[in-house]
Design an enzyme around this catalytic site. Sequence first.
Site, PDB file in Angstrom:
ATOM      1  N   SER A  64       0.825  -1.113   0.139  1.00 51.84           N
ATOM      2  CA  SER A  64       0.060   0.095  -0.034  1.00 51.84           C
ATOM      3  C   SER A  64       0.784   1.055   0.199  1.00 51.84           C
ATOM      4  O   SER A  64       1.491   1.468  -0.993  1.00 51.84           O
ATOM      5  CB  SER A  64      -1.226  -0.028   1.068  1.00 51.84           C
ATOM      6  OG  SER A  64      -1.904   1.058   0.838  1.00 51.84           O
ATOM      7  N   HIS A  69       4.587  13.854   6.522  1.00 54.43           N
ATOM      8  CA  HIS A  69       4.681  15.244   6.482  1.00 54.43           C
ATOM      9  C   HIS A  69       5.214  15.837   7.905  1.00 54.43           C
ATOM     10  O   HIS A  69       4.867  15.370   8.727  1.00 54.43           O
ATOM     11  CB  HIS A  69       3.183  15.744   6.365  1.00 54.43           C
ATOM     12  CG  HIS A  69       2.682  15.099   5.392  1.00 54.43           C
ATOM     13  ND1 HIS A  69       2.757  15.552   3.909  1.00 54.43           N
ATOM     14  CD2 HIS A  69       1.714  14.057   5.426  1.00 54.43           C
ATOM     15  CE1 HIS A  69       1.909  14.645   3.397  1.00 54.43           C
ATOM     16  NE2 HIS A  69       1.166  13.896   4.003  1.00 54.43           N
ATOM     17  N   CYS A  84      -1.323  -3.952   3.649  1.00 48.96           N
ATOM     18  CA  CYS A  84      -2.437  -4.986   3.693  1.00 48.96           C
ATOM     19  C   CYS A  84      -1.949  -6.294   3.973  1.00 48.96           C
ATOM     20  O   CYS A  84      -2.446  -7.241   3.931  1.00 48.96           O
ATOM     21  CB  CYS A  84      -2.608  -5.277   1.997  1.00 48.96           C
ATOM     22  SG  CYS A  84      -1.498  -5.748   0.902  1.00 48.96           S
TER      23      CYS A  84
END
Length: 124
Positions: A64, A69, A84
């Site tokens: 995935s 940030h 996953c």
Amino acid sequence: MNLGTEWLIDASGCDPAALTNLDRLRAVFDRVIRDLELNVLGEVQWHQFDEPGGVSGLALLSESHLSCHTYPEFQAATFNLYCCRRGAEWSWETTLKEMLGAEEVNIRMFERTVRVQELAGAAK
């Protein structure tokens, strides 16, 4: 059906210089990817913003994604790992304190699930 697990990580009280240091953030990603044996598709993407110099990073994974940030003006960083695959626990708190100087690390984990319905006309 469990589709995967998502971790939302908020680190506060971080060293502002570490949050603008691309090499340091790459090292965090490299450690997560290596330790969890994740598979990067293509190149990890990075963008450093103008003053105060926060950074965003994104690794597209076969499992995935991993993103971050940073907010040096608030001494904060956020990370998101959606995987996953089972068993993707990782030492976020210890590592972010060590590598970014975080004073506090908040980790939330969510199981991503859906209700599976039989396809219409499927053989019984």
